[in-house]
Design a protein around this motif. Structure first.
Motif, PDB file in Angstrom:
ATOM      1  N   LEU A   1      52.628 111.673 -65.238  1.00  0.00           N
ATOM      2  CA  LEU A   1      52.145 110.305 -64.859  1.00  0.00           C
ATOM      3  C   LEU A   1      50.569 110.073 -64.036  1.00  0.00           C
ATOM      4  O   LEU A   1      50.286 109.258 -63.731  1.00  0.00           O
ATOM      5  N   GLY A   2      50.295 111.351 -63.495  1.00  0.00           N
ATOM      6  CA  GLY A   2      49.088 111.216 -62.723  1.00  0.00           C
ATOM      7  C   GLY A   2      49.057 110.343 -61.326  1.00  0.00           C
ATOM      8  O   GLY A   2      48.099 109.988 -60.797  1.00  0.00           O
ATOM      9  N   MET A   3      50.202 110.639 -60.930  1.00  0.00           N
ATOM     10  CA  MET A   3      50.547 109.915 -59.454  1.00  0.00           C
ATOM     11  C   MET A   3      50.271 110.851 -57.995  1.00  0.00           C
ATOM     12  O   MET A   3      51.069 112.039 -58.405  1.00  0.00           O
ATOM     13  N   PRO A   4      49.457 110.527 -57.283  1.00  0.00           N
ATOM     14  CA  PRO A   4      49.536 111.435 -55.972  1.00  0.00           C
ATOM     15  C   PRO A   4      50.849 111.172 -55.225  1.00  0.00           C
ATOM     16  O   PRO A   4      51.658 110.444 -55.544  1.00  0.00           O
ATOM     17  N   THR A   5      50.887 111.773 -53.858  1.00  0.00           N
ATOM     18  CA  THR A   5      52.018 111.643 -53.200  1.00  0.00           C
ATOM     19  C   THR A   5      52.056 110.633 -52.135  1.00  0.00           C
ATOM     20  O   THR A   5      52.924 110.606 -51.181  1.00  0.00           O
ATOM     21  N   ASN A   6      50.809 109.671 -52.162  1.00  0.00           N
ATOM     22  CA  ASN A   6      50.765 108.765 -51.128  1.00  0.00           C
ATOM     23  C   ASN A   6      52.103 107.623 -51.483  1.00  0.00           C
ATOM     24  O   ASN A   6      52.559 107.851 -52.474  1.00  0.00           O
TER      25      ASN A   6
ATOM     26  N   VAL B   1      56.006 105.083 -54.862  1.00  0.00           N
ATOM     27  CA  VAL B   1      56.336 103.865 -55.458  1.00  0.00           C
ATOM     28  C   VAL B   1      56.518 103.563 -56.765  1.00  0.00           C
ATOM     29  O   VAL B   1      57.350 103.441 -57.657  1.00  0.00           O
ATOM     30  N   ALA B   2      55.125 103.921 -57.274  1.00  0.00           N
ATOM     31  CA  ALA B   2      54.972 104.058 -58.977  1.00  0.00           C
ATOM     32  C   ALA B   2      55.841 104.998 -59.697  1.00  0.00           C
ATOM     33  O   ALA B   2      56.586 104.562 -60.707  1.00  0.00           O
ATOM     34  N   VAL B   3      55.973 106.082 -59.104  1.00  0.00           N
ATOM     35  CA  VAL B   3      56.870 106.950 -59.811  1.00  0.00           C
ATOM     36  C   VAL B   3      58.420 106.616 -59.711  1.00  0.00           C
ATOM     37  O   VAL B   3      59.206 106.659 -60.669  1.00  0.00           O
ATOM     38  N   LYS B   4      58.902 105.905 -58.531  1.00  0.00           N
ATOM     39  CA  LYS B   4      60.247 105.557 -58.175  1.00  0.00           C
ATOM     40  C   LYS B   4      60.420 104.267 -59.408  1.00  0.00           C
ATOM     41  O   LYS B   4      61.527 104.156 -59.720  1.00  0.00           O
ATOM     42  N   TRP B   5      59.536 103.373 -59.692  1.00  0.00           N
ATOM     43  CA  TRP B   5      59.695 102.386 -60.512  1.00  0.00           C
ATOM     44  C   TRP B   5      59.904 102.984 -61.937  1.00  0.00           C
ATOM     45  O   TRP B   5      60.777 102.648 -62.691  1.00  0.00           O
ATOM     46  N   PHE B   6      59.207 104.110 -62.322  1.00  0.00           N
ATOM     47  CA  PHE B   6      59.267 104.770 -63.611  1.00  0.00           C
ATOM     48  C   PHE B   6      60.830 105.437 -63.407  1.00  0.00           C
ATOM     49  O   PHE B   6      61.718 105.220 -64.495  1.00  0.00           O
ATOM     50  N   GLU B   7      61.258 106.009 -62.474  1.00  0.00           N
ATOM     51  CA  GLU B   7      62.587 106.469 -62.568  1.00  0.00           C
ATOM     52  C   GLU B   7      63.520 105.676 -62.517  1.00  0.00           C
ATOM     53  O   GLU B   7      64.671 105.813 -63.264  1.00  0.00           O
ATOM     54  N   ALA B   8      63.369 104.588 -61.840  1.00  0.00           N
ATOM     55  CA  ALA B   8      64.351 103.390 -61.822  1.00  0.00           C
ATOM     56  C   ALA B   8      64.720 103.134 -63.377  1.00  0.00           C
ATOM     57  O   ALA B   8      65.784 103.015 -63.828  1.00  0.00           O
ATOM     58  N   ALA B   9      63.634 102.674 -64.113  1.00  0.00           N
ATOM     59  CA  ALA B   9      63.688 102.288 -65.424  1.00  0.00           C
ATOM     60  C   ALA B   9      64.257 103.341 -66.367  1.00  0.00           C
ATOM     61  O   ALA B   9      64.804 103.244 -67.486  1.00  0.00           O
TER      62      ALA B   9
ATOM     63  N   PHE C   1      51.696  95.293 -58.285  1.00  0.00           N
ATOM     64  CA  PHE C   1      52.364  94.162 -59.147  1.00  0.00           C
ATOM     65  C   PHE C   1      51.557  93.851 -60.161  1.00  0.00           C
ATOM     66  O   PHE C   1      52.228  93.315 -61.211  1.00  0.00           O
ATOM     67  N   THR C   2      50.356  93.947 -60.258  1.00  0.00           N
ATOM     68  CA  THR C   2      49.572  93.568 -61.378  1.00  0.00           C
ATOM     69  C   THR C   2      49.199  94.409 -62.350  1.00  0.00           C
ATOM     70  O   THR C   2      49.036  94.358 -63.466  1.00  0.00           O
ATOM     71  N   SER C   3      49.216  96.089 -61.851  1.00  0.00           N
ATOM     72  CA  SER C   3      48.865  96.985 -62.840  1.00  0.00           C
ATOM     73  C   SER C   3      49.800  98.157 -62.813  1.00  0.00           C
ATOM     74  O   SER C   3      50.579  98.544 -63.916  1.00  0.00           O
ATOM     75  N   LEU C   4      50.092  98.900 -61.856  1.00  0.00           N
ATOM     76  CA  LEU C   4      50.627 100.173 -61.783  1.00  0.00           C
ATOM     77  C   LEU C   4      52.408  99.916 -62.038  1.00  0.00           C
ATOM     78  O   LEU C   4      53.040 100.591 -62.773  1.00  0.00           O
ATOM     79  N   GLY C   5      52.906  98.794 -61.429  1.00  0.00           N
ATOM     80  CA  GLY C   5      54.210  98.594 -61.544  1.00  0.00           C
ATOM     81  C   GLY C   5      54.784  98.124 -62.889  1.00  0.00           C
ATOM     82  O   GLY C   5      55.550  99.008 -63.700  1.00  0.00           O
ATOM     83  N   PRO C   6      54.012  97.255 -63.527  1.00  0.00           N
ATOM     84  CA  PRO C   6      54.399  97.018 -64.867  1.00  0.00           C
ATOM     85  C   PRO C   6      54.252  98.206 -66.114  1.00  0.00           C
ATOM     86  O   PRO C   6      55.024  98.501 -66.822  1.00  0.00           O
ATOM     87  N   TRP C   7      53.196  98.945 -65.762  1.00  0.00           N
ATOM     88  CA  TRP C   7      52.994 100.156 -66.233  1.00  0.00           C
ATOM     89  C   TRP C   7      54.089 101.085 -66.091  1.00  0.00           C
ATOM     90  O   TRP C   7      54.620 101.923 -67.181  1.00  0.00           O
ATOM     91  N   ALA C   8      54.333 101.352 -64.932  1.00  0.00           N
ATOM     92  CA  ALA C   8      55.676 102.238 -64.741  1.00  0.00           C
ATOM     93  C   ALA C   8      56.968 101.861 -65.102  1.00  0.00           C
ATOM     94  O   ALA C   8      57.385 102.776 -65.865  1.00  0.00           O
ATOM     95  N   LEU C   9      57.271 100.394 -65.103  1.00  0.00           N
ATOM     96  CA  LEU C   9      58.403 100.084 -65.861  1.00  0.00           C
ATOM     97  C   LEU C   9      58.452 100.232 -67.396  1.00  0.00           C
ATOM     98  O   LEU C   9      59.389 100.737 -67.808  1.00  0.00           O
ATOM     99  N   GLN C  10      57.282  99.866 -67.846  1.00  0.00           N
ATOM    100  CA  GLN C  10      57.496  99.852 -69.534  1.00  0.00           C
ATOM    101  C   GLN C  10      57.435 101.392 -69.930  1.00  0.00           C
ATOM    102  O   GLN C  10      58.170 101.702 -70.895  1.00  0.00           O
ATOM    103  N   SER C  11      56.767 102.349 -69.200  1.00  0.00           N
ATOM    104  CA  SER C  11      56.528 103.749 -69.443  1.00  0.00           C
ATOM    105  C   SER C  11      57.968 104.314 -69.462  1.00  0.00           C
ATOM    106  O   SER C  11      58.619 105.189 -70.194  1.00  0.00           O
ATOM    107  N   GLY C  12      58.497 103.938 -68.222  1.00  0.00           N
ATOM    108  CA  GLY C  12      59.989 104.632 -67.865  1.00  0.00           C
ATOM    109  C   GLY C  12      61.323 104.089 -69.016  1.00  0.00           C
ATOM    110  O   GLY C  12      61.892 104.853 -69.436  1.00  0.00           O
ATOM    111  N   ARG C  13      60.841 102.922 -69.760  1.00  0.00           N
ATOM    112  CA  ARG C  13      61.888 102.335 -70.477  1.00  0.00           C
ATOM    113  C   ARG C  13      61.509 102.928 -71.775  1.00  0.00           C
ATOM    114  O   ARG C  13      62.448 103.213 -72.612  1.00  0.00           O
ATOM    115  N   ARG C  14      60.281 103.081 -72.367  1.00  0.00           N
ATOM    116  CA  ARG C  14      60.017 103.572 -73.347  1.00  0.00           C
ATOM    117  C   ARG C  14      59.754 105.198 -73.671  1.00  0.00           C
ATOM    118  O   ARG C  14      60.133 105.832 -74.754  1.00  0.00           O
TER     119      ARG C  14
END
Length: 272
Positions: free
Chosen positions: A175-180, A185-193, A220-233
């Motif tokens: 996902l290209g996400m650091p550990t900050n 949180v972005a990774v966790k949104w992906f994992e939840a979906a 809420f405006t970019s990373l979250g929607p991307w993570a949820l959509q990526s997790g579902r797809r």
């Protein structure tokens, strides 16, 4: 007299939380001793628990995790005691995928003892193995930090949970996400979906509470929607035999999994 009722109710809840946290500490801290003295579990390290004990463990670990999200041991207990149905669905998805079935059959582990770090370091930039090793080095992370499963009362489902934990850092790379905090949180949104695990959903809901205003806006405006959509797809991320993909291009693997590049990349933590 009726004024005392709310206070009694509050005291009972506090007592319940205290008892459950004590149960978590006793069961969790004594797991090694339990295994060495009287091993009668489904797999090494397994601690059999009743439904009541699982309920107390989930309450106590949930409270402890809320108080300190960096208590990874409590987060692990919460995931094991609340994720039974989600683990069944994940196991079934892996069974129905040829590569996922191979993972379930061969049971690979992602540990320092199983990784050929010298070979991974020699891989070209942009390969999955080289970028994963770069992630470990840049963030001072080790795959050996993932706790072993203890409270899942099914040997195959326990492996699914273990695989999920050990794949987490690979997801950061994919996902290209650091550990900050924003990256986590972005990774966790992906994992939840992607997984449906209650622990991931809880982290996705509570994680944003620790972000400042600017990072909340990014989430809420970019990373979250991307993570949820990526997790579902995306294809089931547990169905990939990553140990056979180190030489593959990271971009090729992302396309294969149907994971699009993130809209923004949060600034990584600076090394001290």
């Amino acid at each position: 007299m009726w004024l005392l009722i709310p206070f009694r109710w509050i005291n009972r809840r506090r007592h319940c939380f205290t008892v459950s946290k004590v149960c978590v500490q006793q069961l969790h801290s004594s797991s090694t001793e339990f295994t060495n003295i009287h091993y009668d579990g489904l797999y090494p390290g397994h601690i059999p628990t009743t439904a009541v004990q699982k309920a107390l463990l989930s309450i106590g670990s949930g409270v402890a995790a809320l108080q300190n999200p960096y208590r990874h041991d409590m987060v692990a207990v919460l995931g094991e005691t609340t994720g039974h149905l989600a683990l069944i669905k994940l196991r079934d998805r892996m069974r129905n995928d040829p590569e996922g079935y191979a993972v379930l059959t061969e049971r690979p582990r992602i540990r320092l003892s199983t990784l050929d770090l010298t070979k991974m370091a020699s891989l070209p930039d942009g390969s999955f193995g080289r970028e994963y090793l770069r992630f470990l080095e840049d963030n001072d992370v080790t795959p050996d930090s993932r706790a072993d499963v203890k409270f899942v009362d099914n040997e195959e489902l326990a492996y699914v949970m273990q695989r999920y934990r050990e794949v987490h850092d690979l997801l950061h790379t994919l996902l290209g996400m650091p550990t900050n905090m924003l990256g986590e949180v972005a990774v966790k949104w992906f994992e939840a979906a992607q997984t449906g695990l209650p622990m991931c959903a809880l982290g996705a809901v509570l994680g944003p509470l620790r972000l400042n205003a600017s990072r909340l806006q990014s989430l809420f405006t970019s990373l979250g929607p991307w993570a949820l959509q990526s997790g579902r797809r995306a294809r089931c991320v547990l169905s990939i035999f990553y140990e056979r993909r180190w030489e593959q291009s990271l971009e090729d693997l992302q396309r294969e999994l149907n994971i699009e590049p993130p809209p923004i990349i949060p600034k990584a933590k600076k090394k001290t």
